[in-house]
Design a protein around this motif. Structure first.
Motif, PDB file in Angstrom:
ATOM      1  N   MET A 118      65.341  36.521 -10.594  1.00  0.00           N
ATOM      2  CA  MET A 118      65.873  35.556  -9.627  1.00  0.00           C
ATOM      3  C   MET A 118      66.655  36.257  -8.510  1.00  0.00           C
ATOM      4  O   MET A 118      66.527  35.930  -7.343  1.00  0.00           O
ATOM      5  N   TRP A 119      67.479  37.237  -8.950  1.00  0.00           N
ATOM      6  CA  TRP A 119      68.254  37.969  -7.959  1.00  0.00           C
ATOM      7  C   TRP A 119      67.323  38.671  -6.977  1.00  0.00           C
ATOM      8  O   TRP A 119      67.542  38.651  -5.768  1.00  0.00           O
ATOM      9  N   LEU A 120      66.243  39.245  -7.539  1.00  0.00           N
ATOM     10  CA  LEU A 120      65.311  39.981  -6.680  1.00  0.00           C
ATOM     11  C   LEU A 120      64.577  39.049  -5.721  1.00  0.00           C
ATOM     12  O   LEU A 120      64.397  39.370  -4.549  1.00  0.00           O
ATOM     13  N   THR A 121      64.150  37.891  -6.247  1.00  0.00           N
ATOM     14  CA  THR A 121      63.465  36.922  -5.387  1.00  0.00           C
ATOM     15  C   THR A 121      64.347  36.558  -4.200  1.00  0.00           C
ATOM     16  O   THR A 121      63.909  36.515  -3.053  1.00  0.00           O
ATOM     17  N   LYS A 122      65.621  36.280  -4.511  1.00  0.00           N
ATOM     18  CA  LYS A 122      66.538  35.890  -3.459  1.00  0.00           C
ATOM     19  C   LYS A 122      66.685  37.015  -2.438  1.00  0.00           C
ATOM     20  O   LYS A 122      66.745  36.792  -1.240  1.00  0.00           O
ATOM     21  N   THR A 123      66.718  38.245  -2.971  1.00  0.00           N
ATOM     22  CA  THR A 123      66.956  39.382  -2.089  1.00  0.00           C
ATOM     23  C   THR A 123      65.801  39.628  -1.130  1.00  0.00           C
ATOM     24  O   THR A 123      65.996  40.057   0.001  1.00  0.00           O
ATOM     25  N   PHE A 124      64.574  39.345  -1.593  1.00  0.00           N
ATOM     26  CA  PHE A 124      63.437  39.684  -0.736  1.00  0.00           C
ATOM     27  C   PHE A 124      62.734  38.486  -0.112  1.00  0.00           C
ATOM     28  O   PHE A 124      61.633  38.612   0.395  1.00  0.00           O
ATOM     29  N   SER A 125      63.345  37.312  -0.184  1.00  0.00           N
ATOM     30  CA  SER A 125      62.709  36.170   0.462  1.00  0.00           C
ATOM     31  C   SER A 125      62.756  36.354   1.974  1.00  0.00           C
ATOM     32  O   SER A 125      63.754  36.801   2.533  1.00  0.00           O
ATOM     33  N   ILE A 126      61.634  36.041   2.616  1.00  0.00           N
ATOM     34  CA  ILE A 126      61.576  36.149   4.078  1.00  0.00           C
ATOM     35  C   ILE A 126      62.162  34.884   4.700  1.00  0.00           C
ATOM     36  O   ILE A 126      62.929  34.930   5.652  1.00  0.00           O
ATOM     37  N   LYS A 127      61.813  33.749   4.097  1.00  0.00           N
ATOM     38  CA  LYS A 127      62.278  32.480   4.632  1.00  0.00           C
ATOM     39  C   LYS A 127      63.805  32.428   4.590  1.00  0.00           C
ATOM     40  O   LYS A 127      64.415  32.653   3.555  1.00  0.00           O
ATOM     41  N   GLY A 128      64.383  32.131   5.686  1.00  0.00           N
ATOM     42  CA  GLY A 128      65.840  32.040   5.728  1.00  0.00           C
ATOM     43  C   GLY A 128      66.492  33.366   6.053  1.00  0.00           C
ATOM     44  O   GLY A 128      67.659  33.407   6.396  1.00  0.00           O
ATOM     45  N   SER A 129      65.722  34.467   5.948  1.00  0.00           N
ATOM     46  CA  SER A 129      66.328  35.755   6.287  1.00  0.00           C
ATOM     47  C   SER A 129      66.285  35.947   7.798  1.00  0.00           C
ATOM     48  O   SER A 129      65.667  35.173   8.531  1.00  0.00           O
ATOM     49  N   VAL A 130      66.934  37.004   8.246  1.00  0.00           N
ATOM     50  CA  VAL A 130      66.974  37.262   9.685  1.00  0.00           C
ATOM     51  C   VAL A 130      65.805  38.121  10.130  1.00  0.00           C
ATOM     52  O   VAL A 130      65.736  38.533  11.293  1.00  0.00           O
ATOM     53  N   PHE A 131      64.877  38.405   9.210  1.00  0.00           N
ATOM     54  CA  PHE A 131      63.772  39.308   9.516  1.00  0.00           C
ATOM     55  C   PHE A 131      63.050  38.904  10.806  1.00  0.00           C
ATOM     56  O   PHE A 131      62.854  39.713  11.707  1.00  0.00           O
ATOM     57  N   GLN A 132      62.664  37.626  10.822  1.00  0.00           N
ATOM     58  CA  GLN A 132      61.972  37.059  11.994  1.00  0.00           C
ATOM     59  C   GLN A 132      62.663  37.447  13.311  1.00  0.00           C
ATOM     60  O   GLN A 132      62.011  37.824  14.279  1.00  0.00           O
ATOM     61  N   GLY A 133      63.974  37.322  13.295  1.00  0.00           N
ATOM     62  CA  GLY A 133      64.706  37.445  14.551  1.00  0.00           C
ATOM     63  C   GLY A 133      64.902  38.862  15.041  1.00  0.00           C
ATOM     64  O   GLY A 133      65.111  39.092  16.226  1.00  0.00           O
ATOM     65  N   VAL A 134      64.875  39.844  14.146  1.00  0.00           N
ATOM     66  CA  VAL A 134      65.300  41.175  14.575  1.00  0.00           C
ATOM     67  C   VAL A 134      64.251  42.261  14.411  1.00  0.00           C
ATOM     68  O   VAL A 134      64.480  43.402  14.828  1.00  0.00           O
ATOM     69  N   TRP A 135      63.094  41.945  13.828  1.00  0.00           N
ATOM     70  CA  TRP A 135      62.174  43.054  13.546  1.00  0.00           C
ATOM     71  C   TRP A 135      61.673  43.748  14.812  1.00  0.00           C
ATOM     72  O   TRP A 135      61.461  44.958  14.812  1.00  0.00           O
ATOM     73  N   LYS A 136      61.536  42.984  15.889  1.00  0.00           N
ATOM     74  CA  LYS A 136      61.049  43.623  17.111  1.00  0.00           C
ATOM     75  C   LYS A 136      62.033  44.654  17.640  1.00  0.00           C
ATOM     76  O   LYS A 136      61.676  45.790  17.949  1.00  0.00           O
ATOM     77  N   ARG A 137      63.284  44.216  17.744  1.00  0.00           N
ATOM     78  CA  ARG A 137      64.312  45.137  18.241  1.00  0.00           C
ATOM     79  C   ARG A 137      64.414  46.387  17.356  1.00  0.00           C
ATOM     80  O   ARG A 137      64.521  47.513  17.840  1.00  0.00           O
ATOM     81  N   SER A 138      64.381  46.179  16.031  1.00  0.00           N
ATOM     82  CA  SER A 138      64.502  47.307  15.111  1.00  0.00           C
ATOM     83  C   SER A 138      63.319  48.256  15.281  1.00  0.00           C
ATOM     84  O   SER A 138      63.471  49.482  15.264  1.00  0.00           O
ATOM     85  N   LEU A 139      62.131  47.662  15.438  1.00  0.00           N
ATOM     86  CA  LEU A 139      60.939  48.490  15.593  1.00  0.00           C
ATOM     87  C   LEU A 139      61.064  49.363  16.850  1.00  0.00           C
ATOM     88  O   LEU A 139      60.773  50.569  16.826  1.00  0.00           O
ATOM     89  N   LEU A 140      61.510  48.751  17.934  1.00  0.00           N
ATOM     90  CA  LEU A 140      61.663  49.505  19.171  1.00  0.00           C
ATOM     91  C   LEU A 140      62.631  50.661  18.988  1.00  0.00           C
ATOM     92  O   LEU A 140      62.373  51.783  19.439  1.00  0.00           O
ATOM     93  N   CYS A 141      63.751  50.386  18.310  1.00  0.00           N
ATOM     94  CA  CYS A 141      64.720  51.461  18.071  1.00  0.00           C
ATOM     95  C   CYS A 141      64.075  52.559  17.238  1.00  0.00           C
ATOM     96  O   CYS A 141      64.284  53.759  17.466  1.00  0.00           O
ATOM     97  N   GLY A 142      63.272  52.144  16.240  1.00  0.00           N
ATOM     98  CA  GLY A 142      62.591  53.126  15.397  1.00  0.00           C
ATOM     99  C   GLY A 142      61.639  53.984  16.217  1.00  0.00           C
ATOM    100  O   GLY A 142      61.602  55.218  16.053  1.00  0.00           O
ATOM    101  N   LEU A 143      60.899  53.342  17.117  1.00  0.00           N
ATOM    102  CA  LEU A 143      59.964  54.102  17.951  1.00  0.00           C
ATOM    103  C   LEU A 143      60.703  55.092  18.844  1.00  0.00           C
ATOM    104  O   LEU A 143      60.270  56.230  19.034  1.00  0.00           O
ATOM    105  N   PHE A 144      61.851  54.639  19.367  1.00  0.00           N
ATOM    106  CA  PHE A 144      62.665  55.539  20.176  1.00  0.00           C
ATOM    107  C   PHE A 144      63.101  56.745  19.338  1.00  0.00           C
ATOM    108  O   PHE A 144      63.085  57.892  19.800  1.00  0.00           O
ATOM    109  N   GLY A 145      63.464  56.486  18.091  1.00  0.00           N
ATOM    110  CA  GLY A 145      63.849  57.577  17.182  1.00  0.00           C
ATOM    111  C   GLY A 145      62.695  58.550  16.993  1.00  0.00           C
ATOM    112  O   GLY A 145      62.873  59.778  17.010  1.00  0.00           O
ATOM    113  N   LEU A 146      61.481  57.985  16.831  1.00  0.00           N
ATOM    114  CA  LEU A 146      60.296  58.823  16.654  1.00  0.00           C
ATOM    115  C   LEU A 146      60.089  59.708  17.879  1.00  0.00           C
ATOM    116  O   LEU A 146      59.808  60.914  17.764  1.00  0.00           O
ATOM    117  N   LEU A 147      60.248  59.087  19.048  1.00  0.00           N
ATOM    118  CA  LEU A 147      60.105  59.833  20.289  1.00  0.00           C
ATOM    119  C   LEU A 147      61.057  61.021  20.318  1.00  0.00           C
ATOM    120  O   LEU A 147      60.669  62.163  20.645  1.00  0.00           O
TER     121      LEU A 147
END
Lengths: 294, 294, 294, 294, 294
Positions: free
Chosen positions: B1-30
């Motif tokens: 149960m704890w794990l399910t809660k931890t990795f649920s996408i619904k309700g998490s902020v994943f939707q909102g921030v993955w683009k920004r994080s990805l861009l930062c990651g790409l900059f790091g790669l560069l």
């Protein structure tokens, strides 16, 4: 959208702190020149002189306190909106109209509520009455307001006198008068609450000490980092001082929320809402109102 | 149960921030590519440019403030539930029924309370009246609501008019009317309180400054760590920017709690509860009610 | 302007902490002399003995708590201002004048409100009644006040007696008396609230423990840094102890906000405002007041 | 005593987190085996990936918020205790007894207050009515409660009906009824407040993000320390993950305080106190009561 | 003065924590002996096992919460002082005296207020009634109090009975009775509020987890520092454990503020103030009171 919000100048603290940050940056540049000329200006241990945790906590306490004042000011204005809505409703429902002039007198009383909102706004901005206020008061009242210390209180008193007259004429029951009085008390308390925020700044000892610590922190920075960063020291110091002064500046901008800044409360808009709410009562004819049951 | 809660996408902020994080990651790669091509991009001392304590405190202050708004919104809706319950009870107990149509009129008044809840919800979502509202108001009222600025207030006024009529007909005592009026005042205050939360965002200076600091922090990260991590720099930067943007995003999601997000208040469910509570009073026959003493 | 504010002595904590900071600096100087004479006084690891985070959090908690007391004191005085305004207004509107002496008696009652504000101020400063109070009370009342434990309460009681008399004479309705009584209750609660702040300091265990930790922190500092800083140790220690003692001193200065410090509440100014507000009611002739509708 | 308290299992979070901590410990052991087999798993720089300050602040915010909910729940139950005490007292003092059955009816009304407390407790635990409730309601009422959505509200309504009857029979004055009604309103508000805490968890975005950060932090730990600690890595990671999961678990346990945990509110004890307080009024004979003046 | 305050034993936490600190110090000494005998006990990396930031934040949260309880207890007693003052004043002003015994009965009622304050104090300290209480109640009342669970509530009920009698005799109007009842309700609420603080400790999960972390932190310290500090390890560990246990101890001492500690509320002094305030009303003759207007 996120990027636009991040880099908008309007509403940011840029205006308020760029000069101080620039000066700190120039000082950093100076130190790097001295260092490149072999002066003994590198002292990495100075980093600990003001523990960043202490500075950080003080800054956040500053912001926190200022925000509470901002939010309390907002609550007081919100309460004013609610109370005026209630008053307008109670006046239009409770006050009987028996003589021809009664409707006009009632409308003038409702207009006093609009005048109250505007007068409160101008009072908190230390402004004299002006055109904005004229449509809602009689010319003789306008004259009186120009020589009054506390415009919103004066207007409440007029409203009270009017109610007393109508009560004496039997147009209000004693219960209705009491209920309207308690709303008027809330209006006056709101004025007092806003004055309290306006006139009681955060204790000076706090602001002075915090400013001294930030300045000291920024001026000691170049000595810590010049050895590593060389001629980039200036930029580094400018950025970090921008970050710190900026946090302090947020506190300065929102601790008195009654002004014209983009970070202040939208008082003009709030007043417009109030006036619009009251219009509904002054313009409505009883014919238009649908009966609750039909 | 704890794990399910931890990795649920619904309700998490994943939707909102993955683009920004990805861009930062790409900059790091560069940056790591530049480093592997011998560019002088490694600057470990940059780590201190924005003390993590300052950033951490600001982020938590942001979350804290947003949560307080969320919780205040919840309290205001909770108060609306309580007040409508009380109103429904007082109406059904206090209002005498002397003529045949009185029961119907009372039920229509109770329906206005359901309409109030729905109207308040839609008002806070900037939505026009729709099917949901129709069962609880008369057609002519529905028409009026479509052209009204403030639906819930309008409905309160209708309720007030109805009560005034019944009071004039002698179906309510003056004390009962006063007590019902004070509950209606609470309802109107709740509307005002929610509008206050909706229309007064956290001061822009604060949001802008915080966003700038986070972005700066994330963009300087690769220069600090590229020497140690090499080609893992991108992942490292992506994760850390996800952590930080995520905290900021929580604040964004909960500071206006009246929308449709999984992190917003369950307004539809709350409205259903209110309607159900009122149904109990409109459906009950006096026969079914057990006497308190038997 | 920013610089002036930063370096002003008045209102800063400089007065309160320079001696302690100087002593710490001299101790630092002593340690550097010992070090230059080869004593084994360098112990860099001592830095961790009191984690700066713990110290920082305690300091901020201290400041925070003191500020809450300051602000609560301000709120209580703000409430006093509002309540007296309301009382003055209600007295002048509600009390009928039927006999020649009634106007004088009313004015004397209004003067008691001015007396209340001054008496409250002096009571919270442990001062006896003086000239300031004389214009607002009768000579015999003044005599009684000189032997009274709680001046403001005494004055409230006199006001209550006066109202009871007027009520018995039929100049007040029972509702008006009740409404005035509830305002007087608020005044008495305000006195009690201020006494609570005045007489309940922050728990001594807290203050003692914090002071011990700061002192320990400052006295261990020279041993950590003497190796790096040599003869600058004294200055370094003096500055850092100024920073820390200063934060503690802010707490000390604002936790009892009723005194004469520049960091205390401007009680004299607040009392003047109250007196001025009341003057408006005692000086006004009914002729001057413009009618709300004309 | 201090040691007993420190190592008690009952009430601690041990139960809730030992599995997760053990798993993290085993993962740490695995990493140390890989390391001893020359795998390149040592990455000390990973320490900074989630700044401990950010994690610490989030954890404390979590605990703080949960504790506020716990304490608010406690306040609401405290208010229920006070209000029922007051109601019982007012009922027994105010209600006149003119007919033989009146005393019994009054006692049954007082029993409804006991029933209210128990019903509220069971309602908040999603439990159906049971034996515990039977002594305080009539059989027919018990039947109704079994099919009711909101038991405590139902009971309040019965009490209201009873009071209305007695009022109609002239056993209560209108003032007494109003005063009792306002207490009953407080009881209903308390039910609503507890439901609010029960049904509005901390926003999921927050919980998910925090859980993700803790897990990430714990899983990256072994890579940081394996080089130094070798085969002790497992224990080290187990302890640190116990510390962090434990703080999060405290939040989980106290955010809904109406259950059976040792960390929940002692609702059974509180209900017993309420029942006992009411017994005093139902058992007392007027003879036993000493007159206040004799 | 600053030094005296810093080193005073009375009121400090020294009493409560010196044993634990001493034990930690001895353990440190033991570790340093083992180290000097070449045992492999030096493990500097253990420093990070419990991040000091996490520990610091938890400690401050602990202190903060305890202080809020302390201050809430103070507010409740402050409210009791205010309410009793008001009650005494209202009783002496409102209650008419028509028969010879009425003055005595009134004085006995006022004495019940003194009894209430003392009874509340003793109730919160789990003490039986004693000599202190005797002068203010009649012998038969004293007997009843000895077998009562909740002394202050009992006394309120007696006062209520007395008022009901006087009301029935026509010595009080219905408005005056209502206003006095609402003050008595506040008194009972205050009792309930203090009981809430007394009987609801901070959740055990929290206290246990915090104690475990502190102990672990202190026991791991010697292994980190023994390499650097050698035989000074003992002192170092003793001081740091004194600092940490001390902060926890402050929380323990102030979370239940109704005892006899120097850090508890000065309940005896508060009760004396209340009694003194009431004396003014029981001793005064109407002749002495100066008229408000003369």
């Amino acid at each position: 959208m996120w990027l636009t919000k991040t880099f908008s100048i309007k509403g940011s603290v840029f205006q308020g702190v760029w000069k101080r940050s620039l000066l700190c940056g120039l000082f950093g540049l100076l130190v790097s020149f001295l260092y490149s000329n072999q002066w003994p200006v590198s002292e990495p241990i100075l980093g600990g002189i003001i523990p960043s945790i202490v500075l950080g906590l003080l800054l956040v306490f500053r912001t926190n306190t200022a925000y509470e004042r901002f939010w309390e000011g907002r609550k007081l204005w919100g309460s004013t909106v609610n109370t005026i809505r209630n008053l307008a409703w109670q006046l239009s429902v409770s006050l009987k109209e028996v003589e021809p002039g009664d409707r006009d007198r009632k409308i003038q009383a409702l207009h006093l509520l609009s005048a109250f909102a505007i007068a409160k706004k101008r009072h908190l901005r230390y402004e004299a009455p002006n055109e904005e206020l004229k449509p809602w008061v009689s010319p003789s009242q306008y004259q009186v307001l120009q020589n009054t210390d506390n415009m919103p209180l004066k207007i409440t008193h007029w409203l009270g006198d009017y109610l007393q007259q109508e009560y004496n004429r039997g147009l209000l029951t004693v219960n209705q008068l009491a209920s309207i009085h308690s709303l008027m008390t809330r209006l006056m308390d709101n004025v007092g609450g806003c004055e309290r925020i306006l006139k009681t700044p955060i204790p000076p000892a706090y602001v002075i000490h915090l400013n001294q610590l930030i300045l000291l922190y920024c001026l000691l920075l170049p000595f810590q980092v010049v050895q590593e960063l060389g001629f980039s020291t200036g930029i580094f110091v400018a950025i970090i001082s921008f970050a710190l002064f900026g946090i302090e500046e947020i506190g300065v901008e929102i601790e008195n929320p009654f002004g014209y800044d983009p970070n202040d409360l939208p008082l003009d808009k709030i007043c417009d809402t109030i006036i619009q709410n009251i219009e509904e009562f002054t313009h409505s004819n009883s014919e238009e109102v649908p009966k609750p049951v039909d």
